[in-house]
Design an enzyme around this catalytic site. Structure first.
Site, PDB file in Angstrom:
ATOM      1  N   GLY A  11       0.805  -1.215   0.000  1.00 33.46           N
ATOM      2  CA  GLY A  11       0.000   0.000   0.000  1.00 33.46           C
ATOM      3  C   GLY A  11       0.836   1.262   0.000  1.00 33.46           C
ATOM      4  O   GLY A  11       2.078   1.218  -0.010  1.00 33.46           O
ATOM      5  N   LEU A  13       1.348   3.596   2.380  1.00 29.71           N
ATOM      6  CA  LEU A  13       2.197   3.700   3.560  1.00 29.71           C
ATOM      7  C   LEU A  13       3.125   2.496   3.671  1.00 29.71           C
ATOM      8  O   LEU A  13       4.328   2.639   3.891  1.00 29.71           O
ATOM      9  CB  LEU A  13       1.335   3.813   4.819  1.00 29.71           C
ATOM     10  CG  LEU A  13       2.049   3.717   6.166  1.00 29.71           C
ATOM     11  CD1 LEU A  13       3.126   4.793   6.295  1.00 29.71           C
ATOM     12  CD2 LEU A  13       1.051   3.819   7.310  1.00 29.71           C
ATOM     13  N   ALA A  60      -5.312  -2.115   5.359  1.00 30.65           N
ATOM     14  CA  ALA A  60      -6.711  -1.745   5.600  1.00 30.65           C
ATOM     15  C   ALA A  60      -7.408  -1.557   4.260  1.00 30.65           C
ATOM     16  O   ALA A  60      -6.758  -1.421   3.221  1.00 30.65           O
ATOM     17  CB  ALA A  60      -6.814  -0.456   6.410  1.00 30.65           C
ATOM     18  N   ASP A 102      -7.662   9.749  11.365  1.00 27.02           N
ATOM     19  CA  ASP A 102      -8.373  10.926  11.873  1.00 27.02           C
ATOM     20  C   ASP A 102      -9.879  10.763  11.732  1.00 27.02           C
ATOM     21  O   ASP A 102     -10.663  11.433  12.415  1.00 27.02           O
ATOM     22  CB  ASP A 102      -7.922  12.186  11.124  1.00 27.02           C
ATOM     23  CG  ASP A 102      -8.140  12.098   9.619  1.00 27.02           C
ATOM     24  OD1 ASP A 102      -7.960  10.992   9.058  1.00 27.02           O
ATOM     25  OD2 ASP A 102      -8.462  13.122   8.991  1.00 27.02           O
ATOM     26  N   TYR A 126     -16.340   4.186   6.368  1.00 26.35           N
ATOM     27  CA  TYR A 126     -14.914   3.942   6.603  1.00 26.35           C
ATOM     28  C   TYR A 126     -14.514   4.444   7.990  1.00 26.35           C
ATOM     29  O   TYR A 126     -13.857   3.740   8.757  1.00 26.35           O
ATOM     30  CB  TYR A 126     -14.072   4.637   5.533  1.00 26.35           C
ATOM     31  CG  TYR A 126     -12.604   4.694   5.880  1.00 26.35           C
ATOM     32  CD1 TYR A 126     -11.803   3.565   5.766  1.00 26.35           C
ATOM     33  CD2 TYR A 126     -12.020   5.875   6.341  1.00 26.35           C
ATOM     34  CE1 TYR A 126     -10.454   3.610   6.093  1.00 26.35           C
ATOM     35  CE2 TYR A 126     -10.675   5.931   6.669  1.00 26.35           C
ATOM     36  CZ  TYR A 126      -9.898   4.790   6.543  1.00 26.35           C
ATOM     37  OH  TYR A 126      -8.565   4.840   6.884  1.00 26.35           O
ATOM     38  N   LYS A 130     -13.007   2.402  11.341  1.00 26.47           N
ATOM     39  CA  LYS A 130     -11.753   2.714  12.045  1.00 26.47           C
ATOM     40  C   LYS A 130     -12.022   2.944  13.536  1.00 26.47           C
ATOM     41  O   LYS A 130     -11.203   2.585  14.391  1.00 26.47           O
ATOM     42  CB  LYS A 130     -11.076   3.932  11.414  1.00 26.47           C
ATOM     43  CG  LYS A 130     -10.672   3.758   9.961  1.00 26.47           C
ATOM     44  CD  LYS A 130      -9.775   2.547   9.746  1.00 26.47           C
ATOM     45  CE  LYS A 130      -8.334   2.832  10.141  1.00 26.47           C
ATOM     46  NZ  LYS A 130      -7.429   1.700   9.774  1.00 26.47           N
ATOM     47  N   TRP A 151      -4.687  12.305   5.983  1.00 20.93           N
ATOM     48  CA  TRP A 151      -4.366  12.954   4.714  1.00 20.93           C
ATOM     49  C   TRP A 151      -2.966  12.559   4.235  1.00 20.93           C
ATOM     50  O   TRP A 151      -2.111  13.412   3.962  1.00 20.93           O
ATOM     51  CB  TRP A 151      -4.479  14.468   4.863  1.00 20.93           C
ATOM     52  CG  TRP A 151      -5.888  14.976   5.007  1.00 20.93           C
ATOM     53  CD1 TRP A 151      -6.991  14.268   5.398  1.00 20.93           C
ATOM     54  CD2 TRP A 151      -6.351  16.310   4.778  1.00 20.93           C
ATOM     55  NE1 TRP A 151      -8.102  15.074   5.427  1.00 20.93           N
ATOM     56  CE2 TRP A 151      -7.747  16.340   5.054  1.00 20.93           C
ATOM     57  CE3 TRP A 151      -5.736  17.489   4.387  1.00 20.93           C
ATOM     58  CZ2 TRP A 151      -8.514  17.495   4.929  1.00 20.93           C
ATOM     59  CZ3 TRP A 151      -6.497  18.642   4.270  1.00 20.93           C
ATOM     60  CH2 TRP A 151      -7.882  18.641   4.529  1.00 20.93           C
TER      61      TRP A 151
END
Length: 287
Positions: A11, A13, A60, A102, A126, A130, A151
């Protein structure tokens, strides 16, 4: 050398985190086929075999609009699988770092959220998954670390920053960006620098906000990117109504960290400094 098991390594990240962790740790990065993020996966047996010191769960289902139309899949991937993963880590005494969001917040506070604020109320599914994941993980494994990010932008898109940079490279003379939604832009490069602190600090647990400092709109971000490009492109502000999406976005989910300082961990850099540095390093189109 500590062995780190990283989920979601393909992904946005995870791919950068894999590169960053490889320099200091032995990293096990199973594919989705090898270790699906599913409540049917036997995480306990997999961790018994691989014997990681720390599991970093960056996997995720993060497409907000997709989650809105596929709630059962989102629930399984984002809530039930992390809960089972957390249970396995607790039973085997493996440290767990889970990447949260966030979007656990409603966005209605009107100022940045801290780790002390109550979660809940996000208008999209979503965000609700989370929130559910955080509650399930901490119930299953009170020693877990939850890192809320926001973000995200990095070398691997798609994301807002890459879309603006692509338009500027293409010679756009006018760009529109939303002016009435606010958040905390987060450089993945900065996350890759900070996450090892949590691996090394064995006494740290609980929720941390790990975002670049500051509260900003998409419009302000676009202006900084254009300025760093040296572009004369006109950057115009529009309301979110001009960009209708299947899933409703919250107004202001900007974050501020109190716990980094409490834990004597380095602060994250300012959002504008990090964004400008990223644009300078990645201004040329990828080959």
């Amino acid at each position: 050398m500590k062995r780190i098991l990283l989920t979601g390594a393909t992904g946005r990240l995870g791919s950068e985190l894999l590169q960053g962790l490889n320099s200091s740790y032995e990293v096990c990065a199973p594919t989705r086929a090898e270790l699906p993020l599913s409540p049917q996966t036997d995480f306990y047996s997999f961790f018994q075999q691989t014997k990681p010191h720390t599991v970093v769960n960056s996997g995720a289902l993060s497409d907000v609009d997709y989650c809105e139309s596929h709630p059962e899949e989102a629930e399984e991937t984002n809530v039930l699988a992390p809960q089972k993963l957390a249970e396995a880590c607790r039973k085997l005494n493996i440290r767990l770092i889970h990447i949260s969001s966030d979007y656990v917040f409603s966005g209605e506070k009107g100022s940045p959220y801290t780790e002390e604020d109550e979660i809940g109320g996000n208008p999209n599914f979503y965000g609700q998954t989370k929130e559910g994941a955080e509650k399930a993980i901490l119930k299953a494994n009170p020693e877990a670390i939850l890192l809320r990010v926001a973000w995200l932008y990095g070398k691997k898109g798609p994301d807002f920053v890459s879309s603006i940079m692509d338009k500027l490279r293409a010679g756009s003379t006018r760009i529109q960006a939303v002016e009435d939604q606010f958040g905390s832009p987060t450089s993945i490069a900065d996350l890759c620098t900070h996450i090892p602190y949590f691996i090394e600090r064995e006494n740290v647990k609980g929720v941390f906000h790990l975002v670049n400092e500051g509260c900003v709109s998409r419009l302000e971000m676009a202006k900084v990117i254009a300025d760093e490009f040296g572009s004369v492109c006109e950057v115009c502000g529009v309301t979110s109504k001009n960009f209708p999406r299947p899933a409703k976005r919250p107004k202001n989910t900007s974050l501020r960290s109190l716990r980094l300082q409490e834990a004597k961990l380095p602060p994250m850099p300012n959002w504008e400094a990090s964004l400008r540095e990223f644009v300078r390093k990645n201004q040329k189109a990828p080959e």
